[in-house]
Design a protein around this motif. Structure first.
Motif, PDB file in Angstrom:
ATOM      1  N   MET A  50       2.885  -5.531  -6.821  1.00 40.66           N
ATOM      2  CA  MET A  50       2.477  -4.417  -7.673  1.00 40.66           C
ATOM      3  C   MET A  50       3.502  -4.200  -8.772  1.00 40.66           C
ATOM      4  O   MET A  50       4.718  -4.301  -8.535  1.00 40.66           O
ATOM      5  N   SER A  51       3.023  -3.917  -9.947  1.00 36.28           N
ATOM      6  CA  SER A  51       3.903  -3.761 -11.095  1.00 36.28           C
ATOM      7  C   SER A  51       3.480  -2.566 -11.926  1.00 36.28           C
ATOM      8  O   SER A  51       2.337  -2.110 -11.862  1.00 36.28           O
ATOM      9  N   TRP A  52       4.432  -2.108 -12.716  1.00 38.90           N
ATOM     10  CA  TRP A  52       4.165  -1.155 -13.784  1.00 38.90           C
ATOM     11  C   TRP A  52       4.508  -1.838 -15.102  1.00 38.90           C
ATOM     12  O   TRP A  52       5.576  -2.430 -15.243  1.00 38.90           O
ATOM     13  N   TYR A  53       3.577  -1.746 -16.040  1.00 38.28           N
ATOM     14  CA  TYR A  53       3.778  -2.218 -17.398  1.00 38.28           C
ATOM     15  C   TYR A  53       3.675  -1.026 -18.333  1.00 38.28           C
ATOM     16  O   TYR A  53       3.101   0.006 -17.982  1.00 38.28           O
ATOM     17  N   CYS A  54       4.213  -1.193 -19.532  1.00 37.05           N
ATOM     18  CA  CYS A  54       4.042  -0.158 -20.532  1.00 37.05           C
ATOM     19  C   CYS A  54       3.745  -0.794 -21.888  1.00 37.05           C
ATOM     20  O   CYS A  54       4.098  -1.947 -22.142  1.00 37.05           O
ATOM     21  N   GLN A  55       3.079  -0.014 -22.701  1.00 37.92           N
ATOM     22  CA  GLN A  55       2.785  -0.454 -24.064  1.00 37.92           C
ATOM     23  C   GLN A  55       2.975   0.720 -25.010  1.00 37.92           C
ATOM     24  O   GLN A  55       2.244   1.716 -24.930  1.00 37.92           O
ATOM     25  N   ALA A  56       3.960   0.603 -25.873  1.00 38.04           N
ATOM     26  CA  ALA A  56       4.214   1.613 -26.887  1.00 38.04           C
ATOM     27  C   ALA A  56       3.364   1.317 -28.123  1.00 38.04           C
ATOM     28  O   ALA A  56       2.953   0.173 -28.328  1.00 38.04           O
ATOM     29  N   PRO A  57       3.116   2.323 -28.941  1.00 36.97           N
ATOM     30  CA  PRO A  57       2.300   2.106 -30.141  1.00 36.97           C
ATOM     31  C   PRO A  57       2.864   0.989 -31.009  1.00 36.97           C
ATOM     32  O   PRO A  57       4.056   0.980 -31.332  1.00 36.97           O
TER      33      PRO A  57
ATOM     34  N   ALA B  87      -1.873  -5.083 -10.262  1.00 36.71           N
ATOM     35  CA  ALA B  87      -1.843  -5.760  -8.967  1.00 36.71           C
ATOM     36  C   ALA B  87      -2.029  -7.257  -9.193  1.00 36.71           C
ATOM     37  O   ALA B  87      -2.894  -7.670  -9.972  1.00 36.71           O
ATOM     38  N   PHE B  88      -1.232  -8.049  -8.509  1.00 34.56           N
ATOM     39  CA  PHE B  88      -1.286  -9.498  -8.709  1.00 34.56           C
ATOM     40  C   PHE B  88      -1.116 -10.224  -7.374  1.00 34.56           C
ATOM     41  O   PHE B  88      -0.253  -9.884  -6.565  1.00 34.56           O
ATOM     42  N   ARG B  89      -1.935 -11.249  -7.205  1.00 37.05           N
ATOM     43  CA  ARG B  89      -1.793 -12.114  -6.039  1.00 37.05           C
ATOM     44  C   ARG B  89      -2.099 -13.534  -6.465  1.00 37.05           C
ATOM     45  O   ARG B  89      -3.126 -13.781  -7.103  1.00 37.05           O
ATOM     46  N   SER B  90      -1.232 -14.455  -6.106  1.00 34.18           N
ATOM     47  CA  SER B  90      -1.447 -15.856  -6.421  1.00 34.18           C
ATOM     48  C   SER B  90      -2.051 -16.549  -5.204  1.00 34.18           C
ATOM     49  O   SER B  90      -1.439 -16.585  -4.134  1.00 34.18           O
ATOM     50  N   LEU B  91      -3.250 -17.043  -5.383  1.00 31.62           N
ATOM     51  CA  LEU B  91      -3.929 -17.762  -4.319  1.00 31.62           C
ATOM     52  C   LEU B  91      -3.814 -19.265  -4.577  1.00 31.62           C
ATOM     53  O   LEU B  91      -3.260 -19.684  -5.580  1.00 31.62           O
ATOM     54  N   MET B  92      -4.344 -20.060  -3.702  1.00 30.49           N
ATOM     55  CA  MET B  92      -4.125 -21.511  -3.795  1.00 30.49           C
ATOM     56  C   MET B  92      -4.646 -22.090  -5.097  1.00 30.49           C
ATOM     57  O   MET B  92      -4.010 -22.927  -5.724  1.00 30.49           O
ATOM     58  N   THR B  93      -5.828 -21.674  -5.492  1.00 30.16           N
ATOM     59  CA  THR B  93      -6.447 -22.311  -6.657  1.00 30.16           C
ATOM     60  C   THR B  93      -6.569 -21.369  -7.854  1.00 30.16           C
ATOM     61  O   THR B  93      -6.953 -21.803  -8.936  1.00 30.16           O
ATOM     62  N   TYR B  94      -6.252 -20.125  -7.695  1.00 28.45           N
ATOM     63  CA  TYR B  94      -6.338 -19.202  -8.818  1.00 28.45           C
ATOM     64  C   TYR B  94      -5.508 -17.958  -8.536  1.00 28.45           C
ATOM     65  O   TYR B  94      -5.081 -17.731  -7.416  1.00 28.45           O
ATOM     66  N   ASP B  95      -5.265 -17.226  -9.600  1.00 29.26           N
ATOM     67  CA  ASP B  95      -4.561 -15.956  -9.479  1.00 29.26           C
ATOM     68  C   ASP B  95      -5.564 -14.822  -9.567  1.00 29.26           C
ATOM     69  O   ASP B  95      -6.577 -14.924 -10.259  1.00 29.26           O
ATOM     70  N   ASN B  96      -5.274 -13.745  -8.870  1.00 27.22           N
ATOM     71  CA  ASN B  96      -6.133 -12.573  -8.888  1.00 27.22           C
ATOM     72  C   ASN B  96      -5.307 -11.379  -9.358  1.00 27.22           C
ATOM     73  O   ASN B  96      -4.203 -11.162  -8.855  1.00 27.22           O
ATOM     74  N   GLU B  97      -5.839 -10.632 -10.297  1.00 24.43           N
ATOM     75  CA  GLU B  97      -5.107  -9.483 -10.790  1.00 24.43           C
ATOM     76  C   GLU B  97      -6.057  -8.369 -11.194  1.00 24.43           C
ATOM     77  O   GLU B  97      -7.201  -8.606 -11.573  1.00 24.43           O
TER      78      GLU B  97
END
Length: 119
Positions: free
Chosen positions: A33-40, A97-107
């Motif tokens: 789990m992550s927090w991202y931010c985006q300023a103007p 939310a991010f999870r790396s699976l065998m053949t693809y990533d899920n977010e």
């Protein structure tokens, strides 16, 4: 799948906020789990991440020593405690939310919560 952020708002420089992200619809404990931010006018940037399992954390240099990310797997929640806030912390903050699976990533992404640091 839902990620719903809350806790944003207007705060004076030097103040604190605690952001929360309530999740549902996926196996929370298996996701980093992550927090991202985006300023103007700026790009999206990582604030902090907490891994699944061990709960290891890492932070952007700008957040180190001021922000703390935590998670509660039972409640399927992730938090960002922000202290000593500065005007340059003003941004929309997103839960990820991010999870790396065998053949693809899920977010998954939340809709964001606005944080404004101003006197």
């Amino acid at each position: 799948v839902q990620l719903v952020e809350s806790g944003g708002g207007l705060v004076q420089p030097g103040g604190s906020l605690r952001l929360s992200c309530a999740t549902s619809g996926f196996t929370f404990r298996r996701y980093d789990m992550s927090w991202y931010c985006q300023a103007p006018g700026k790009e999206l940037e990582l604030v902090g991440r907490i891994t699944s399992g061990s709960g290891s954390t890492n932070y952007a240099d700008s957040a180190k020593g001021r922000f703390t990310i935590s998670r509660d797997d039972d409640k399927k929640m992730v938090y960002l405690q922000m202290n000593s806030l500065k005007p340059e912390d003003t941004a929309v903050y997103y839960c990820h939310a991010f999870r790396s699976l065998m053949t693809y990533d899920n977010e998954y992404w939340g809709q964001g919560t606005q944080v404004t640091v101003s006197s």
